[in-house]
Scaffold this motif. Structure first.
Motif, PDB file in Angstrom:
ATOM      1  N   LYS A 184      14.379  -4.539  14.838  1.00 48.87           N
ATOM      2  CA  LYS A 184      13.893  -5.017  16.128  1.00 48.87           C
ATOM      3  C   LYS A 184      14.507  -6.358  16.516  1.00 48.87           C
ATOM      4  N   GLN A 185      14.937  -7.133  15.538  1.00 47.01           N
ATOM      5  CA  GLN A 185      15.557  -8.418  15.830  1.00 47.01           C
ATOM      6  C   GLN A 185      17.029  -8.291  16.194  1.00 47.01           C
ATOM      7  N   LYS A 186      17.692  -7.226  15.733  1.00 46.96           N
ATOM      8  CA  LYS A 186      19.119  -7.047  15.971  1.00 46.96           C
ATOM      9  C   LYS A 186      19.346  -6.325  17.302  1.00 46.96           C
ATOM     10  N   GLU A 187      20.423  -6.694  17.976  1.00 44.82           N
ATOM     11  CA  GLU A 187      20.823  -5.980  19.185  1.00 44.82           C
ATOM     12  C   GLU A 187      21.431  -4.626  18.841  1.00 44.82           C
ATOM     13  N   LEU A 188      22.236  -4.589  17.788  1.00 43.96           N
ATOM     14  CA  LEU A 188      22.806  -3.345  17.290  1.00 43.96           C
ATOM     15  C   LEU A 188      22.170  -3.007  15.951  1.00 43.96           C
ATOM     16  N   LEU A 206      -0.507   3.351 -10.217  1.00 43.77           N
ATOM     17  CA  LEU A 206       0.950   3.349 -10.080  1.00 43.77           C
ATOM     18  C   LEU A 206       1.382   3.922  -8.726  1.00 43.77           C
ATOM     19  N   LEU A 207       0.690   4.975  -8.288  1.00 42.41           N
ATOM     20  CA  LEU A 207       1.021   5.563  -6.984  1.00 42.41           C
ATOM     21  C   LEU A 207       0.669   4.616  -5.847  1.00 42.41           C
ATOM     22  N   ALA A 208      -0.469   3.906  -5.987  1.00 40.28           N
ATOM     23  CA  ALA A 208      -0.834   2.927  -4.953  1.00 40.28           C
ATOM     24  C   ALA A 208       0.216   1.817  -4.868  1.00 40.28           C
ATOM     25  N   GLN A 209       0.730   1.386  -6.015  1.00 40.25           N
ATOM     26  CA  GLN A 209       1.795   0.383  -6.028  1.00 40.25           C
ATOM     27  C   GLN A 209       3.066   0.926  -5.390  1.00 40.25           C
ATOM     28  N   LEU A 210       3.394   2.192  -5.695  1.00 36.83           N
ATOM     29  CA  LEU A 210       4.584   2.807  -5.111  1.00 36.83           C
ATOM     30  C   LEU A 210       4.451   2.937  -3.598  1.00 36.83           C
ATOM     31  N   PHE A 211       3.287   3.403  -3.123  1.00 36.20           N
ATOM     32  CA  PHE A 211       3.084   3.540  -1.682  1.00 36.20           C
ATOM     33  C   PHE A 211       3.190   2.181  -0.981  1.00 36.20           C
ATOM     34  N   GLY A 212       2.656   1.141  -1.628  1.00 39.33           N
ATOM     35  CA  GLY A 212       2.727  -0.191  -1.037  1.00 39.33           C
ATOM     36  C   GLY A 212       4.158  -0.693  -0.931  1.00 39.33           C
ATOM     37  N   CYS A 213       4.954  -0.445  -1.975  1.00 34.82           N
ATOM     38  CA  CYS A 213       6.355  -0.884  -1.937  1.00 34.82           C
ATOM     39  C   CYS A 213       7.145  -0.120  -0.877  1.00 34.82           C
ATOM     40  N   VAL A 214       6.920   1.183  -0.774  1.00 36.60           N
ATOM     41  CA  VAL A 214       7.612   1.988   0.243  1.00 36.60           C
ATOM     42  C   VAL A 214       7.224   1.514   1.632  1.00 36.60           C
ATOM     43  N   ARG A 215       5.958   1.208   1.811  1.00 38.02           N
ATOM     44  CA  ARG A 215       5.486   0.738   3.118  1.00 38.02           C
ATOM     45  C   ARG A 215       6.089  -0.624   3.465  1.00 38.02           C
ATOM     46  N   VAL A 216       6.168  -1.535   2.490  1.00 34.96           N
ATOM     47  CA  VAL A 216       6.738  -2.865   2.740  1.00 34.96           C
ATOM     48  C   VAL A 216       8.224  -2.770   3.079  1.00 34.96           C
ATOM     49  N   VAL A 217       8.967  -1.912   2.366  1.00 31.67           N
ATOM     50  CA  VAL A 217      10.395  -1.745   2.643  1.00 31.67           C
ATOM     51  C   VAL A 217      10.610  -1.194   4.045  1.00 31.67           C
ATOM     52  N   TRP A 218       9.802  -0.222   4.429  1.00 28.00           N
ATOM     53  CA  TRP A 218       9.891   0.329   5.801  1.00 28.00           C
ATOM     54  C   TRP A 218       9.620  -0.757   6.835  1.00 28.00           C
ATOM     55  N   ASN A 219       8.536  -1.499   6.654  1.00 25.72           N
ATOM     56  CA  ASN A 219       8.170  -2.530   7.633  1.00 25.72           C
ATOM     57  C   ASN A 219       9.211  -3.656   7.697  1.00 25.72           C
ATOM     58  N   ASP A 220       9.748  -4.056   6.540  1.00 25.37           N
ATOM     59  CA  ASP A 220      10.781  -5.099   6.542  1.00 25.37           C
ATOM     60  C   ASP A 220      12.046  -4.612   7.250  1.00 25.37           C
ATOM     61  N   ALA A 221      12.441  -3.374   6.983  1.00 22.98           N
ATOM     62  CA  ALA A 221      13.641  -2.836   7.632  1.00 22.98           C
ATOM     63  C   ALA A 221      13.422  -2.671   9.135  1.00 22.98           C
ATOM     64  N   LEU A 222      12.214  -2.259   9.524  1.00 20.43           N
ATOM     65  CA  LEU A 222      11.926  -2.100  10.947  1.00 20.43           C
ATOM     66  C   LEU A 222      11.914  -3.447  11.664  1.00 20.43           C
ATOM     67  N   ALA A 223      11.386  -4.482  11.006  1.00 22.66           N
ATOM     68  CA  ALA A 223      11.386  -5.819  11.609  1.00 22.66           C
ATOM     69  C   ALA A 223      12.812  -6.329  11.819  1.00 22.66           C
ATOM     70  N   ILE A 224      13.709  -6.046  10.867  1.00 23.69           N
ATOM     71  CA  ILE A 224      15.103  -6.458  11.027  1.00 23.69           C
ATOM     72  C   ILE A 224      15.762  -5.702  12.173  1.00 23.69           C
TER      73      ILE A 224
END
Length: 395
Positions: free
Chosen positions: A38-42, A18-36
């Protein structure tokens, strides 16, 4: 003031999944938000990011498994990304002290994993900690929490150890100091030389370092993504953690003794980033943890109501006699003992520097200009002078 209390715990096999699943979801949310970002000017605000990478992402086939874990750590991951960007921009504008920070980076599966629960996502009862959609875990309580925690962070390090890190509010403690002030000169072999004559020897990391070097040779020869390589990687992580734990234990104990016994603690502002450019001493300097010791002394000074002061790095603490104030000039690193040409006092290099640090920090430094009227100052002390310089093998 706020403080962190960290405790280790041992999850069950089901909780590890369960913790491995939680860590994976937290990591994916961080990476998805960071990718957005980097694409935005603001940069979008946290609410808009949470709608994109959490609320709307759960409705898609690719991210529908985000709904299987608690929503609080996912939201906190987006908030932490906003804080990381704020610190980065403050560092660029000069509003943040210390070394310049880089942009936030994507998280990797092989690095340390963490997930933070705010109030509402965890509770403490009967010595157990309940985590939302994880269950009850029982940490090893080495001490009691001084107050109710405001958040708890679940951490899994590279050695596959699990920790709970609580943020609590602590009250300053008043303890009478034995001494008025103390100056500390930091070194390598002798980690700290005090102005009162005491010395603190640095722990020996040579055996662990040799084991790490041997395992790193094996790691470089093993194929990637193999079981043997992953096993070697964990062995290296364990050795690195042993060094880090030994250093942290040594620094905490030393800082506690220094702060509890002295009313004023004075250190020198060292240019560590410039000193590590010396390829012969860079590794030894990096192992010592000078900056960590300074941070611990500053934090413990606030806790015990002490005065913490850092003098300028340009003060010639190794070039001035602590007894009469005569300035003899620069000394090579190999020079460990020197006798003053003015008053005849023989000094240990580090002990003399510690006394000067204490005097400069307390504002009681000798007027070196007056003592130089009758004595000529040399730029570099030579071994043929009457200063009786002796050599030592280390700093």
């Amino acid at each position: 003031m706020k403080a962190r209390y960290q405790f280790r715990f041992y999850p069950t096999d089901q909780q590890q999944q369960l913790l491995a699943q939680l860590f994976g979801c937290v990591r994916v949310v961080w990476n998805d938000a960071l990718a957005i970002c980097k694409q935005k000017e603001l940069l979008p605000n946290n609410n808009d990011l949470q709608k994109l990478v959490i609320t709307q992402a759960k409705k898609t086939v690719e991210r529908e498994w985000l709904s299987e874990v608690s929503n609080i750590p996912l939201q906190q991951s987006v908030v932490d990304l906003g804080v990381a960007y704020k610190n980065f921009f403050d560092s660029l504008k000069g509003k943040r002290k210390g070394k310049k920070l880089g942009r936030p980076k994507f998280k990797k599966k092989t690095n340390q994993q963490s997930a933070r629960f705010r109030i509402g996502g965890f509770s403490i009862k009967d010595g157990q900690v309940y985590l939302a959609k994880i269950g009850n875990v029982k940490p090893i309580w080495s001490r009691e929490l001084p107050s109710s925690p405001t958040s708890v962070t679940v951490i899994k390090d590279c050695e596959d150890r699990y920790f709970l890190s609580f943020v609590v509010e602590v009250q300053p403690v008043h303890i009478d100091a034995k001494n008025q002030s103390i100056g500390i000169d930091l070194g390598i072999k002798t980690f700290a030389v005090m102005s009162n004559g005491e010395k603190a020897e640095s722990p020996n990391y040579s055996k662990l370092d040799r084991k790490i070097r041997k395992l790193q040779i094996h790691l470089a020869r093993q194929p990637k993504d193999s079981k043997r390589r992953n096993k070697t990687r964990i062995q290296i992580a364990k050795l690195h953690n042993q060094i880090a734990d030994t250093r942290k234990d040594f620094l905490h104990k030393l800082a506690t003794i220094v702060v509890s016994e002295n009313q004023a603690i004075i250190l020198e502002d060292l240019n560590v980033s410039g000193m590590v450019k010396n390829r012969k001493l860079s590794f030894a300097i990096s192992l010592q943890g000078w900056r960590e010791f300074r941070t611990l002394c500053e934090a413990k000074s606030q806790k015990f109501g002490r005065v913490f002061h850092v003098i300028s790095r340009w003060e010639p603490t190794s070039q001035v006699c602590s007894e009469c104030g005569y300035k003899w000039g620069k000394l090579d690193l190999k020079v460990r003992s020197v006798q003053c040409l003015n008053c005849g006092t023989e000094h240990d290099r580090d002990g003399n520097a510690a006394k000067n640090i204490n005097k400069v920090g307390m504002g009681n430094r000798h007027d070196s200009k007056w003592t130089q009227r009758n004595c000529q100052t040399t730029l570099v002390a030579e071994s043929i002078e009457a200063s009786r310089i002796t050599e030592a093998s280390a700093l």
